[in-house]
Design a protein around this motif. Structure first.
Motif, PDB file in Angstrom:
ATOM      1  N   GLY A 239     -35.095  50.001 -37.200  1.00  0.00           N
ATOM      2  CA  GLY A 239     -34.792  50.597 -38.400  1.00  0.00           C
ATOM      3  C   GLY A 239     -33.678  51.666 -38.516  1.00  0.00           C
ATOM      4  N   MET A 240     -33.092  51.662 -37.545  1.00  0.00           N
ATOM      5  CA  MET A 240     -31.982  52.957 -37.263  1.00  0.00           C
ATOM      6  C   MET A 240     -30.644  52.900 -38.069  1.00  0.00           C
ATOM      7  N   GLY A 241     -30.343  51.110 -38.445  1.00  0.00           N
ATOM      8  CA  GLY A 241     -29.178  51.152 -39.255  1.00  0.00           C
ATOM      9  C   GLY A 241     -29.001  49.578 -39.236  1.00  0.00           C
ATOM     10  N   ILE A 242     -27.659  49.358 -39.596  1.00  0.00           N
ATOM     11  CA  ILE A 242     -26.957  48.259 -39.581  1.00  0.00           C
ATOM     12  C   ILE A 242     -26.306  47.932 -38.172  1.00  0.00           C
ATOM     13  N   ALA A 243     -26.441  46.623 -37.804  1.00  0.00           N
ATOM     14  CA  ALA A 243     -25.815  46.751 -36.380  1.00  0.00           C
ATOM     15  C   ALA A 243     -24.939  45.278 -36.268  1.00  0.00           C
ATOM     16  N   GLU A 244     -23.842  45.167 -35.930  1.00  0.00           N
ATOM     17  CA  GLU A 244     -23.141  43.935 -35.359  1.00  0.00           C
ATOM     18  C   GLU A 244     -23.651  43.383 -34.096  1.00  0.00           C
ATOM     19  N   VAL A 245     -24.081  42.294 -33.984  1.00  0.00           N
ATOM     20  CA  VAL A 245     -24.748  41.828 -32.800  1.00  0.00           C
ATOM     21  C   VAL A 245     -24.338  40.218 -32.577  1.00  0.00           C
ATOM     22  N   GLY A 246     -24.583  39.901 -31.306  1.00  0.00           N
ATOM     23  CA  GLY A 246     -24.382  38.326 -31.360  1.00  0.00           C
ATOM     24  C   GLY A 246     -25.342  37.575 -31.498  1.00  0.00           C
TER      25      GLY A 246
END
Length: 317
Positions: A239-246
């Motif tokens: 819940g730390m934020g928005i991430a761009e991931v595979g």
């Protein structure tokens, strides 16, 4: 120069090119640096061209030397294959297969396939190096490598494993607390989790407009910057934020409802792919061939490596 002298000279030349010095080549071959120098000089005389420029500190290949090195490797591999063919006459491929792969893909995708490979070919032994740095296959002694990113043309044989699509994700708890972004500009109000590559470059996020244009979102000032793709997923789950991931890293968590996809219509999934690469050879060693075929078969059967972008709509916030 007779055939045996030519072969010795070619081996000396290849070793000198790989080690960067006559002394290093001599140590590898068990002969003096003077003998290596003499062999290379004799080869240049026989060919009528200079293959290397020598200084007191280094050796540098000429244009002719670089071209000859590529062909020499193929020739030496063919000679090595002649020995491997004797082994191939036996029912089961035998020997060690050395593999280079990234840490994340190696743990999550490669390791689960190795028990089956060993069961099918019990006479094979496998050595895997987990390293996110790009290795030199031939120089470092690897039989094959598994690499992701924008794969450049090279002298290596590249077999495609999958397209590496990226997606923006966040946990339901984070979205409930901070709201769901509906357009890229809304990201100003959110905590971002971004990736830093080995060279220190922080990965920007790309978005595509309705007119086909690409907008780059600078993530230099993200709340959290991590070097591990697995850690990005874990931070998003926390819940730390928005991430761009595979997508392949996030797929199981999307299915379980622990992550949601954001801005699916506008976010650009990237132009990355995962490939299995090995040195170009006229004849590939049986131990390497069966490993390549088995791994490609296993990767092709992996659901999370082949998730179509349309399937992400079901998991969009």
């Amino acid at each position: 120069m007779d055939t045996s002298q030519r072969v010795r000279a070619i081996i000396s030349f290849v070793q000198a090119a790989d080690s960067g010095s006559f002394a290093g080549a001599g140590r590898t071959l068990g002969i003096s640096s003077a003998a290596v120098s003499q062999n290379v000089a004799g080869l240049e005389t026989a060919l009528g061209v200079r293959l290397m420029n020598r200084t007191t500190r280094s050796l540098n290949l000429t244009e002719e030397g670089s071209a000859f090195l590529r062909q020499a490797r193929i020739a030496l591999d063919a000679l090595e294959q002649a020995t491997d063919d004797v082994v191939a006459a036996r029912a089961t491929p035998t020997g060690r297969v050395r593999i280079s792969t990234s840490a994340a893909f190696g743990r999550e995708q490669l390791l689960p396939l190795l028990p089956g490979l060993s069961q099918r070919y019990p006479a094979l032994s496998v050595e895997v190096d987990f390293d996110d740095r790009i290795s030199e296959l031939v120089q470092d002694g690897y039989d094959l490598a598994i690499r992701g990113g924008r794969i450049a043309d090279s002298s290596l044989v590249s077999r495609s494993i999958c397209k590496l699509n990226l997606a923006l994700v966040a946990s339901p708890a984070y979205l409930e607390a901070r709201g769901t972004p509906r357009r890229p500009q809304d990201l100003h109000k959110h905590s971002l989790i971004t990736r830093k590559f080995l060279g220190g470059k922080v990965s920007p996020w790309n978005f595509q407009g309705s007119d086909g244009s690409i907008m780059t979102w600078n993530t230099e000032h993200a709340l959290l910057t991590l070097s591990s793709p697995e850690a990005l997923v874990q931070a998003a789950l926390a819940g730390m934020g928005i991430a761009e991931v595979g997508v392949h890293h996030a797929w199981r968590y999307l299915q379980r409802g622990r992550l949601k996809v954001l801005l699916l219509r506008s976010h650009h999934p990237g132009n990355y792919e995962m490939c299995l690469q090995y040195p170009h050879r006229a004849l590939i060693a049986p131990r390497v061939r069966v490993a390549v075929d088995y791994l490609l078969e296993g990767f092709a059967a992996s659901e999370e490596l082949h998730v179509p972008l349309a399937a992400l709509r079901k998991y969009a916030a």
